[in-house]
Scaffold this motif. Structure first.
Motif: not given
Length: 120
Positions: A92-99
């Motif tokens: 989840l943190i990775f997805m948020v950071c990518v976006l």
């Protein structure tokens, strides 16, 4: 680089040799420190975690992967005591950071600092 007359193949070979030497040194030091050698770090998940750390911190910087590794390891250590699955939180943190942070955390920080410096 080729048009400037550099032997690109030799530089690539040198980069791969240095990378392999550092990886071998790190593995041997881990075995010496823990006095135990396992194959737990030789999985595709570990390779993905290293890529996650690099992308999270920022690719174009030297400090970015260090910050990304600190965040991921800190998150894993913090969530290890709770009942929440670590892999879901990391994803989840990775997805948020990518976006949100397209250049990584450090890359976005540098971009905002240099953008402000250019306006003044």
């Amino acid at each position: 680089a080729i048009s400037l007359g550099y032997s690109v193949a030799n530089y690539k070979l040198g980069a791969f040799v240095m990378s392999a030497a550092l990886a071998g040194l790190a593995g041997s030091l881990k075995a010496i420190v823990f006095q135990f050698a396992t194959l737990t770090d030789v999985t595709w998940q570990m390779s993905g975690e290293v890529i996650l750390m690099t992308l999270l911190g920022g690719i174009g910087t030297m400090v970015g992967p260090i910050i990304g590794a600190s965040l991921v390891i800190g998150l894993e250590n913090t969530l290890a005591t709770s009942g929440f699955p670590v892999t879901i939180a990391t994803g989840l943190i990775f997805m948020v950071c990518v976006l949100v942070f397209r250049r990584g955390i450090v890359g976005e920080f540098y971009a905002r600092i240099f953008k402000r410096a250019g306006k003044d």
